[in-house]
Design an enzyme around this catalytic site. Structure first.
Site, PDB file in Angstrom:
ATOM      1  N   SER A   1      83.674  35.478 -10.346  1.00  0.00           N
ATOM      2  CA  SER A   1      82.974  36.088  -9.223  1.00  0.00           C
ATOM      3  C   SER A   1      83.279  35.446  -7.882  1.00  0.00           C
ATOM      4  O   SER A   1      83.183  36.105  -6.854  1.00  0.00           O
ATOM      5  CB  SER A   1      81.469  36.090  -9.479  1.00  0.00           C
ATOM      6  OG  SER A   1      80.997  34.780  -9.681  1.00  0.00           O
TER       7      SER A   1
ATOM      8  N   HIS B   1      82.360  42.327 -12.429  1.00  0.00           N
ATOM      9  CA  HIS B   1      83.273  42.731 -11.348  1.00  0.00           C
ATOM     10  C   HIS B   1      84.467  43.548 -11.843  1.00  0.00           C
ATOM     11  O   HIS B   1      85.332  43.902 -11.054  1.00  0.00           O
ATOM     12  CB  HIS B   1      83.761  41.498 -10.583  1.00  0.00           C
ATOM     13  CG  HIS B   1      82.634  40.739  -9.955  1.00  0.00           C
ATOM     14  ND1 HIS B   1      82.053  41.114  -8.764  1.00  0.00           N
ATOM     15  CD2 HIS B   1      81.926  39.665 -10.396  1.00  0.00           C
ATOM     16  CE1 HIS B   1      81.061  40.285  -8.480  1.00  0.00           C
ATOM     17  NE2 HIS B   1      80.963  39.399  -9.456  1.00  0.00           N
TER      18      HIS B   1
ATOM     19  N   LYS C   1      77.004  46.769  -9.012  1.00  0.00           N
ATOM     20  CA  LYS C   1      78.230  46.473  -8.266  1.00  0.00           C
ATOM     21  C   LYS C   1      79.039  47.763  -8.131  1.00  0.00           C
ATOM     22  O   LYS C   1      78.659  48.612  -7.334  1.00  0.00           O
ATOM     23  CB  LYS C   1      78.941  45.310  -8.932  1.00  0.00           C
ATOM     24  CG  LYS C   1      78.119  44.041  -8.633  1.00  0.00           C
ATOM     25  CD  LYS C   1      78.447  42.805  -9.398  1.00  0.00           C
ATOM     26  CE  LYS C   1      77.530  41.684  -8.921  1.00  0.00           C
ATOM     27  NZ  LYS C   1      77.305  40.646  -9.913  1.00  0.00           N
TER      28      LYS C   1
HETATM   29  C1  LIG Z   1      76.236  39.727 -10.248  1.00  0.00           C
HETATM   30  C2  LIG Z   1      76.616  39.049 -11.499  1.00  0.00           C
HETATM   31  C3  LIG Z   1      75.723  38.935 -12.575  1.00  0.00           C
HETATM   32  C4  LIG Z   1      74.272  39.295 -12.456  1.00  0.00           C
HETATM   33  O1  LIG Z   1      74.076  40.667 -12.379  1.00  0.00           O
HETATM   34  P1  LIG Z   1      72.714  41.182 -11.713  1.00  0.00           P
HETATM   35  O2  LIG Z   1      72.592  42.571 -12.217  1.00  0.00           O
HETATM   36  O3  LIG Z   1      72.928  41.101 -10.250  1.00  0.00           O
HETATM   37  O4  LIG Z   1      71.634  40.292 -12.205  1.00  0.00           O
HETATM   38  C5  LIG Z   1      76.188  38.408 -13.751  1.00  0.00           C
HETATM   39  N1  LIG Z   1      77.453  37.966 -13.873  1.00  0.00           N
HETATM   40  C6  LIG Z   1      78.335  38.036 -12.856  1.00  0.00           C
HETATM   41  C7  LIG Z   1      79.723  37.541 -13.057  1.00  0.00           C
HETATM   42  C8  LIG Z   1      77.933  38.563 -11.641  1.00  0.00           C
HETATM   43  O5  LIG Z   1      78.796  38.599 -10.623  1.00  0.00           O
END
Ligand SMILES: *Cc1c(COP(=O)(O)O)cnc(C)c1O
Length: 352
Positions: free
Chosen positions: A143, A171, A202
């Site tokens: 991330s 992602h 996302k």
């Molecule tokens: C954003 C993210 C999460 C968490 O997801 P949410 O739905 O925002 O709680 C988990 N793992 C990664 C790699 C992320 O980027």
């Protein structure tokens, strides 16, 4: 305080679906039909038709037997790791895994071991030495760096050592593998020992998360995952909006194509300006600034130029690698990417 409009390069809305009018309308219709809140947890009475349909559509899309919705990706990771692994097991984590995976391992009360980023030879040694069941967890697209886990190698290792493999595709889902995600991009199935966690906040532009896997995995989660059982179900209207997003991301290939176009353009123009690019080929394009102060100074200079890119500093990233974390979207135009690169070139040149 005055208001200024900034051009954002920090959203995870990679495909530009969060503000799509069809997704918004689906949310509105869903709220009219089902109300705003789900009113209860899934197992009590919160599980509505839209949740059920979305789970089926997600499973079909990623090619798994089943999928299960969670309220957030954080809770999904917590649910999987604390449920699939017995207490005497071992969780093996890439050091750069997302905080939710690291926290999940801690909560599981299993033994936790972390290996150097993408050091799979080290991982295999750890697996050989573990004398109990193992679960390997990894971000598919890291991330803060945007680089990729080698899922083929991880899958082969996990299979050889009868370990679970949990792939956090926050992602990659929606973007890679024609949108089906990082496992699909590697021709790997979401089955047997392999569990996929995808987020909906996302690339899908809505909110929530899901876990996909075999019938046994999903049944186990339904029965035992405390972050599934003891929390209010997502609003059904959000599930309706997500169903529309999921349909659009399959129908509108131009979104992934445009994203790729702006990624390629950004990398080419940034290289011409000798900006400190990394090897990332994804929509996450960090530029390493060094100290936290330098990253902040560059971020402030960009803001003066009307561009929003936050500085990511320790402890989120290792000391000395504070960075500008740029994320690109299908809604960015080529002209906007040029504007970004011009501003970055000035800001990096002028930063102390
Ligand atoms: C954003 C993210 C999460 C968490 O997801 P949410 O739905 O925002 O709680 C988990 N793992 C990664 C790699 C992320 O980027």
């Amino acid at each position: 305080m005055g208001h200024r409009t900034l051009l954002s390069f920090c959203s995870n809305d990679y495909l530009g679906l969060a503000a799509d009018h069809r997704v918004i309308e689906a949310l509105q219709r869903g709220a009219e039909q089902y109300g705003v809140g789900s009113g209860a947890s899934h197992l009590v009475s919160g599980h509505c038709t839209p949740h059920h349909r979305l789970e089926q559509e997600l499973a079909e899309f990623v090619g798994s037997e089943r999928a299960l919705l969670f309220s957030t990706g954080y809770m999904a990771n917590l649910g999987v790791i604390t449920t699939l692994l017995p207490r005497q097991g071992t969780v093996l984590e890439d050091k750069l895994n997302h905080a939710s995976l690291l926290d999940a391992a801690r909560c599981s009360r299993a033994r936790v071991q972390r290996f150097r980023h993408r050091d799979y030879a080290r991982l295999e040694k750890m697996m050989q030495q573990a004398n109990a069941e193992c679960l390997v967890s990894t971000d598919a697209v890291f991330s803060m760096d945007g680089d990729l886990a080698d899922l083929k190698t991880l899958h082969a290792l996990a299979t050889r050592h009868s370990a679970w493999l949990l792939v956090d595709d926050a992602h990659g889902f929606g973007v890679l593998g024609d949108g089906r995600g990082s496992l699909a991009a590697n021709a790997l199935a979401v089955a047997d020992n392999t569990v996929l966690m995808g987020t909906l906040g996302k690339a899908l532009g809505t909110f929530g998360a899901f876990v996909a896997g075999s019938v046994e995995v999903i049944e186990t989660l339904v029965q035992q995952a405390r972050t599934y059982i003891y929390t209010t179900a997502l609003p059904p209207a959000v599930a309706e909006a997500t169903r529309t997003s999921l349909r659009l991301l399959q129908q509108e290939d131009w979104r992934r194509q445009q994203l790729q176009t702006v990624i390629d353009l950004f990398r080419q123009r940034a290289a011409e300006q000798a900006l400190p690019l990394t090897e990332s080929t994804t929509a996450i394009q960090p530029l390493i600034a060094g100290s936290a102060e330098r990253a902040l100074a560059i971020s402030r200079a960009l803001e003066q130029d009307g561009i929003l890119v936050p500085a990511i500093r320790p402890p989120t990233v290792p000391t000395g690698s504070a960075r500008l974390r740029i994320t690109l979207s299908a809604l960015h135009s080529e002209q906007q990417v040029q504007q970004l690169v011009d501003a970055l070139a000035r800001a990096f040149a002028e930063a102390p």
